[in-house]
Scaffold this active site. Structure first.
Site, short mmCIF file in Angstrom:
data_model
loop_
_atom_site.label_atom_id
_atom_site.label_comp_id
_atom_site.label_asym_id
_atom_site.label_seq_id
_atom_site.Cartn_x
_atom_site.Cartn_y
_atom_site.Cartn_z
N ASP A 103 0.85 -1.19 0.00
CA ASP A 103 0.00 0.00 0.00
C ASP A 103 0.88 1.23 0.00
OD1 ASP A 103 -2.11 1.72 0.08
OD2 ASP A 103 -2.87 1.07 2.03
N GLY A 104 1.36 1.59 -1.19
CA GLY A 104 2.26 2.73 -1.34
C GLY A 104 1.65 3.91 -2.05
N LYS A 105 0.51 3.68 -2.75
CA LYS A 105 -0.19 4.73 -3.50
C LYS A 105 0.76 5.54 -4.36
CE LYS A 105 -3.89 4.99 -0.06
NZ LYS A 105 -3.34 4.00 0.90
N ARG A 106 1.58 4.85 -5.11
CA ARG A 106 2.56 5.51 -5.96
C ARG A 106 1.89 6.10 -7.21
NH1 ARG A 106 5.13 5.04 -1.63
NH2 ARG A 106 7.24 4.20 -1.56
N THR A 133 -0.75 -0.45 -4.68
CA THR A 133 -1.75 0.61 -4.84
C THR A 133 -1.11 1.80 -5.54
OG1 THR A 133 -1.30 1.52 -2.63
CG2 THR A 133 -3.09 -0.10 -2.83
#
EC number: 4.1.1.23
Length: 286
Positions: A103-106, A133
């Site tokens: 869950d890094g939302k890169r 993510t």
């Protein structure tokens, strides 16, 4: 599959996801070692505490939960030692048979997005997860390097579509050409990427609100955070995702499960109870 390298050969993410949830049920367990939880578990708020927290979670979840989602930021805050602890979490969960969503939302463009993709989705990387993510709010096309690598490696990305935070509403519900909301345009773009049946592009859609999206043609998992501490109940899920193929809905819970730690058995039992509540809510949809 080689659990450490994450090599999956020609197996699609769709096949791997279906196998995991068929065997273990629909639950994504979060690993979020934020300072309050570290202290509640009697652990130090430093890299050593984060590593101990991760080790306990791996022991509790890796062999019984279908999908596990470590929140990258809580590891990054302790620098290289924190990232080493995250590497251990990812490899340990995969060795236990769970799928891992980093869950890094890169989100970025061009060569930078490609570098993010290699860091989190390339088997040679020590941080390689099964999925990542990503944020599409630099334009959905900016995700292409990650989507292409994920597809070639049998992995996935989960694009933010309709999040539960109030700040996201003005952007995500803005309407463009044809009156389609930004969030729905992301859903539609993701569905187009999944026409090959490999489920390479999933979505993040909060479970805490009625989102108004048409999700039935997505053909990939819908990561639905917010179960438990954020206010969503398992019984709410069928209504919230009434317009989705509910076989793809993957509810996520972090704090409401993690508060049962640091006892491994208590954590495992909490995850199983949450999973059973989800399955009961959805009835016989597999």
């Amino acid at each position: 599959m080689d659990a450490r390298s994450g090599a999956v050969g020609d197996t699609s993410f769709a096949d791997r996801y279906r196998a995991a949830v068929t065997d273990r049920g629909r639950l994504c367990a979060g690993i979020d070692p934020h300072p309050e939880l570290l202290e509640a578990w009697g652990l130090s708020v430093d890299a050593a505490g984060v590593r101990a927290f991760g080790d306990i979670c791996v022991e509790a979840f890796a062999a019984s939960v279908a999908v596990i989602k470590p929140q990258v930021a809580f590891f990054e805050t302790f620098g290289s030692a924190g990232l080493a602890a995250l590497e251990s979490v990812i490899s340990g969960c995969q060795a236990g048979g769970a799928l891992v969503i980093a869950d890094g939302k890169r989100g970025d463009i061009g060569s930078t997005m490609a570098a993010y993709a290699r860091a989190w989705l390339e088997p040679a990387s020590p941080l390689c997860a099964d999925a990542l993510t990503v944020s599409p709010y630099l334009g959905f096309g900016s995700l292409s390097p990650a989507i292409e690598l994920a597809r070639s490696e049998g992995r996935a990305v989960f694009a933010l579509a309709r999040t539960s935070n109030p700040e996201g509403e003005s952007l995500q519900l803005a309407r463009g050409d044809g009156g389609v909301t930004v969030a729905q345009s992301i859903v539609d773009a993701a569905a187009a990427e999944n026409s090959d049946g490999r489920a390479t592009v999933g979505l993040v859609v909060g479970a805490t609100r009625h989102h108004g999206l048409q999700l039935g043609e997505l053909g990939a998992p819908i990561l639905a955070p917010g179960l438990g501490a954020q206010g969503a109940a398992a019984s709410d899920l069928p209504a919230v995702f009434a317009d989705a193929d509910q076989r793809w809905v993957l509810p996520a819970s972090s704090r409401s499960v993690l508060r049962h730690g640091p006892d491994v058995t208590a954590l495992r039992d909490a995850a199983r109870r949450t999973r059973d509540e989800i399955e009961a809510a959805f009835g016989d949809q597999a």
